[in-house]
Enzyme design. Sequence first.
Site, short mmCIF file in Angstrom:
data_model
loop_
_atom_site.label_atom_id
_atom_site.label_comp_id
_atom_site.label_asym_id
_atom_site.label_seq_id
_atom_site.Cartn_x
_atom_site.Cartn_y
_atom_site.Cartn_z
N CYS A 69 12.83 2.59 24.28
CA CYS A 69 12.35 1.84 25.45
C CYS A 69 10.86 2.07 25.70
O CYS A 69 10.28 1.43 26.58
CB CYS A 69 13.17 2.22 26.67
SG CYS A 69 14.85 1.54 26.62
N MET B 43 13.89 -10.66 40.28
CA MET B 43 14.33 -9.49 41.04
C MET B 43 14.08 -8.16 40.33
O MET B 43 14.42 -7.12 40.87
CB MET B 43 15.82 -9.61 41.37
CG MET B 43 16.15 -10.74 42.34
SD MET B 43 17.90 -10.73 42.79
CE MET B 43 17.90 -11.97 44.09
N ASP C 16 19.00 -6.26 25.19
CA ASP C 16 18.09 -5.12 25.02
C ASP C 16 18.00 -4.80 23.53
O ASP C 16 19.02 -4.72 22.84
CB ASP C 16 18.61 -3.90 25.78
CG ASP C 16 17.52 -3.24 26.61
OD1 ASP C 16 16.44 -3.00 26.04
OD2 ASP C 16 17.74 -2.95 27.79
N SER D 101 20.01 -12.50 12.78
CA SER D 101 19.17 -11.57 12.03
C SER D 101 17.95 -12.30 11.47
O SER D 101 18.02 -13.49 11.15
CB SER D 101 19.96 -10.94 10.88
OG SER D 101 20.45 -11.94 10.00
#
Length: 349
Positions: free
Chosen positions: A17, A48, A68, A141
């Site tokens: 991250c 938000m 993610d 992919s």
Amino acid sequence: MNTLAPRLTDLAHGGGCGCKLAPSVLQQLLANQPAARPFAQLLVGNDMADDAAVWQVDDNTCVIATTDFFMPIVDDPRDFGRIAATNAISDVYAMGGKPILALAIVGMPINKLDSTTIAKILEGGASICAEAGIPVAGGHSIDSVEPIYGLAVIGLCHPSEVRRNGGVKAGDALILTKGIGVGIYSAAIKKNALPPGCYEEMIGSTTLLNRIGADLAADPDVHALTDVTGFGVLGHGLEMARASQLSLTLRLSAIPFLSQAYMLAEQGFITGASGRNWASYGADVVLPDDLPDWQRLLLADPQTSGGLLVACAPEKAGALVEKVRLAGYPLAGIVGTAAAGAAQIKVIS
């Protein structure tokens, strides 16, 4: 495809991250995008700064959607896949939902990584999905310059159990469920300086599913949830404060850290993302005058697959911490409080 097998972290300019755009850059980009809220069923959209999108299907069902993905934070391909999958699924738990399926997002430099290594990454991700009780139902992919892996995840939730990051109430206690320091550990990995035993500690934390979030959301005394990831505990805490229009106070001595995070941070194993994070939101954080720079940057340390930051009724906090610890999160603890005031974070010793 050749059979070269370089270190995964050597193929990426950043990892985990810590690859996220700095908060200030992301805010600038999103400010130029139309808010996706003209739809009555869209309970949570891109305006938000929350963990996932939420769409209400009917009186009993909400769909939670998130994605993610990132570049390697570790060199073991299976562990990379496991961490990335755990991190992606976390956003569903952080909204109070339960995941039902995942789609794989895969970008690999096929001229640098052999098929066995890539397969191990996918196997690692699939193993975490199996642990969460969901299939990897498909994906996409591409051939990319750097290795990228992650998931798009769909979950379900009852409308009454959706937990936003903006539901904090004045007087609430703040609970953190995992230790801070993943970015510090990853910086040490890049320099082959991680002390013995720390790798196992890091993998244990980053592959621990945040499934407790769905249980917490069913409790009416839990008012808000978010997961602590790339913006650090300060950044995601500040998102909570801004969304709730409250001031949060974090007690440094109460925040759980991975066992060697302090030592490594003091020695200078700080990621570049920590500095970018602080530059983005430091103006809204009040620190003790005597806090050293390494501790300041540790609080901005980007977490990959970090824990949940929970806001709950203060009289219930002790029992909730015990519940979370018994569920398999031994470092969980009360780390702060919320109060009326300007949307900022104050750190006390």
